[in-house]
Design an enzyme around this catalytic site. Sequence first.
Site, PDB file in Angstrom:
ATOM      1  N   CYS A  10       0.833  -1.203   0.000  1.00 27.74           N
ATOM      2  CA  CYS A  10       0.000   0.000   0.000  1.00 27.74           C
ATOM      3  C   CYS A  10       0.874   1.262   0.000  1.00 27.74           C
ATOM      4  O   CYS A  10       2.094   1.190   0.084  1.00 27.74           O
ATOM      5  CB  CYS A  10      -0.918  -0.003   1.222  1.00 27.74           C
ATOM      6  SG  CYS A  10      -0.033   0.126   2.796  1.00 27.74           S
ATOM      7  N   CYS A  13       3.195   1.544   2.943  1.00 28.52           N
ATOM      8  CA  CYS A  13       4.309   0.592   2.866  1.00 28.52           C
ATOM      9  C   CYS A  13       5.391   1.115   1.919  1.00 28.52           C
ATOM     10  O   CYS A  13       6.585   1.019   2.209  1.00 28.52           O
ATOM     11  CB  CYS A  13       3.823  -0.776   2.382  1.00 28.52           C
ATOM     12  SG  CYS A  13       2.606  -1.535   3.475  1.00 28.52           S
TER      13      CYS A  13
END
Length: 75
Positions: A10, A13
Amino acid sequence: MIIKILGSGCKKCVALGENAKAAAKAAGKQAEIVKVTDFAEIAGYGVMSTPGLVIDEKLVSVGKVLTAEEIGKLL
């Protein structure tokens, strides 16, 4: 040094990965950034909230995006 980013890939991340890369460079350390997306492997670290940050197999952060400066202190 191996730095692992635990998460699905995501936006948070990815940001954590970029900050880890910048921190290693600023500290003058040779680091391999590894993205771990397998949820069984992530759970193996005891992480239930991503992103997670692992430095040399030691879990140092869960559920937040650390800045490059914060990561630098952990290196």
